[in-house]
Write an enzyme that holds these catalytic residues in place. Structure first.
Site, short mmCIF file in Angstrom:
data_model
loop_
_atom_site.label_atom_id
_atom_site.label_comp_id
_atom_site.label_asym_id
_atom_site.label_seq_id
_atom_site.Cartn_x
_atom_site.Cartn_y
_atom_site.Cartn_z
CB SER A 128 45.03 -63.35 84.21
OG SER A 128 44.97 -62.05 83.72
CE LYS A 182 44.27 -62.60 87.62
NZ LYS A 182 43.41 -61.67 88.28
CG HIS A 185 48.61 -60.13 85.85
ND1 HIS A 185 47.33 -59.62 85.87
CD2 HIS A 185 48.92 -60.32 84.55
CE1 HIS A 185 46.88 -59.51 84.62
NE2 HIS A 185 47.83 -59.93 83.80
CG ASN A 186 44.99 -58.27 88.77
OD1 ASN A 186 45.45 -59.13 88.03
ND2 ASN A 186 43.72 -58.25 89.12
CD GLU A 189 44.79 -55.54 84.57
OE1 GLU A 189 45.10 -56.75 84.58
OE2 GLU A 189 43.64 -55.13 84.82
#
Ligand code: NDP
Length: 486
Positions: A128, A182, A185-186, A189
């Site tokens: 990231s 990941k 995570h996005n 976000e």
């Protein structure tokens, strides 16, 4: 053969990662790109890196010490498969292939299985932080085997971002665990960005403040519990004036938000796992809604709240502006807690489904640096999991429950005001509904289950005795014991 690490794929991400690797003590980096021109370009531009170039996959393999370790940074999808196929031909059992691209985690699970059959290790690693992170220190979320982590751990630790003295990398879990994390995570976000955008919109439309003035509000918020990279860059974006027109840049940018798909993956995966990530879903759908100009062309055809009488204006009285802004800040903070709580819920559910042993506290820690959602706040999440590792709902940790308790009156006022004024606040309001759903004593799901039993004999449980029941709806409406067909 004297490179300890290799990079395949020298577009912006790969070349930056290779430079980052080369800049760290003890690393000698072999580089390879499908078309040699890129390799030559990187060599010419960065003589200081001491790269060992390879023109063929065989040369690349020969330049690497054993166990050979190579990070692939190529176009996700077919590009990654093509490179893996070539590396498998020239690598040997015990060697390690790392995919640092944005792979969809089921692909990583598939690739890990196929590569493992050759005796070679395959590690899907979420990386990231974009180009800048790749160069100066990303947050890294590697999956893969314990064996590969022995060799890979020190290398990845050498290039990761550092937050409060700790490298932002941890062995997340086996096979696709890294890319799964990941992905989430996005998704988080997306939610975080949408919440900030809703806060901006409400303040702008409610108080008439200019983007530059709102930038100052965000800058102020960035000194408190909301301190984060996203709040910081929001102030920067709002402050920016368009050179051509002299107006705030945000007013010149077309109001359609794009997406590369990781938010959608997060939501699709959550749907399959049955995890309610409503804040992330609303944020993803908000981008979709924005990007349909042909549908939005109906503006004017659909009446707003003031139709008939009153005014469409939503104006906070001057003496209440400061209080309103504080309400929005608290609503943002509470909704953000919900978004992270939902995201961690998805990671927990994914870990259970795929058999990964994921340390949720460690995940929050590696997001403190080198990634888009880096924030102070993540320390509180780490504390919560340190205290109760199997916490079923993150926001019930005392720190967060207290914070929401403090924020909730403001949060509710903001959602009410948005609804009354006809201002869309999908992430704020869905987060609040989720919060109220989780804390509800009883839900109308009882009625839904009754409906399901009525039309489909799906049966139900009773609150007062064990067993599974069905009402003979089309008969005499007596209740019978039934097979469980939930
Ligand atoms: P691109 O995604 O644009 O991919 C270009 C690279 O892929 C080139 O090196 C190209 O080689 C190579 N490539 C494509 N197809 C093949 C193939 N069939 N065989 C061999 N090589 C191939 O590069 P980026 O640097 O932008 O991104 C790399 C990865 O990192 C991607 O997976 C992307 O999703 C991810 N990424 C992550 C970001 C983050 O913040 N984490 C940000 C941006 C990207 P050639 O030069 O020969 O064409």
């Amino acid at each position: 053969a004297h490179a300890n690490i290799g990079v395949v794929g020298l577009a912006v991400m790969g070349s930056n990662l290779a430079r980052n690797l080369a800049s760290r003590e003890g690393n000698t980096v072999a580089i390879f790109n499908r078309s040699y021109a890129k390799t030559q370009g990187v060599l010419d531009a960065h003589p200081e890196a001491g790269f060992i170039p390879a023109a063929t996959y065989q040369e690349f393999a020969d330049s690497l010490q054993k166990p050979r370790t190579a990070i692939i940074m190529v176009k996700a999808g077919a590009g990654t498969d093509a490179v893996i196929d070539e590396l498998v031909k020239v690598f040997e059992p015990g060697d390690i292939i790392v995919d640092g691209g944005n792979a969809y985690f089921p692909d990583t699970i598939r690739r890990e299985k196929a590569v493992r059959a050759t005796g070679i290790n395959f590690v899907g690693a979420g990386i990231s932080g974009g180009e800048e992170g790749a160069l100066t220190g990303p947050s890294i979320m590697p999956g893969g085997s314990d064996e590969s982590w022995v060799t890979l751990g020190p290398i990845l630790r050498s290039i990761a971002a550092v937050a409060e003295g700790e490298p932002c990398v941890t062995h997340v879990g086996h096979d696709g665990a890294g890319h799964f994390v990941k992905m989430v995570h996005n998704g988080i976000e997306y939610a975080d960005m949408q919440l900030i955008a809703e806060a901006y919109d409400l303040i702008r439309r409610g108080t008439g403040k200019s983007p530059a003035e709102i930038a100052e509000i965000f800058a102020e918020w960035n000194r408190g519990e909301l301190e984060s990279y996203l709040i910081e860059i929001t102030a920067e974006v709002l402050r920016q004036v368009d050179a051509e027109t002299g107006t705030p840049l945000v007013d010149v940018i077309v109001d359609q938000a794009g997406a590369k798909g990781t938010g959608a993956w997060t939501v699709q995966t959550a749907l399959s796992l049955g995890v309610p990530v409503s804040g992330i879903a609303e944020a993803t759908f908000a981008r979709s809604l924005s990007s349909h100009p042909e549908q939005r062309a109906v503006a004017g055809a659909l009446p707003g709240p003031s139709t008939g009488s009153g005014t469409d204006e939503f104006t906070v009285p001057a003496d209440q502006v400061d209080a309103f802004i504080e309400d929005v800040r608290l609503a943002l903070y509470a909704s953000k807690i919900v978004a992270y709580s939902q995201g961690f819920d998805e990671i927990r559910a994914g870990a259970a489904e795929y058999g990964w042993n994921i340390d949720l506290g460690a995940i929050s820690k590696i997001w403190r640096g080198g990634c888009i959602i880096r924030a102070q706040f993540l320390n509180r999440i780490a504390d919560a999991y340190a205290e109760t590792p199997d916490l079923p709902v993150l926001m019930t940790a005392p720190y967060f429950a207290e914070a929401i308790g403090r924020a909730q009156a403001a949060w509710r006022r903001v959602v009410v005001q948005a609804a009354q004024a006809g201002i869309p606040a999908p992430a704020f309001s869905s987060s609040l509904s989720y919060y109220d759903g989780i804390r509800a004593d009883r839900l109308p799901a009882a009625l839904v289950q009754g409906q399901r039993d009525f039309f489909g004999a799906h049966t139900y449980k009773r609150i007062d005795k064990p067993g599974t029941f069905h009402t003979l709806w089309s008969g005499d409406r007596t209740e019978i014991e039934a097979e469980d067909t939930h």
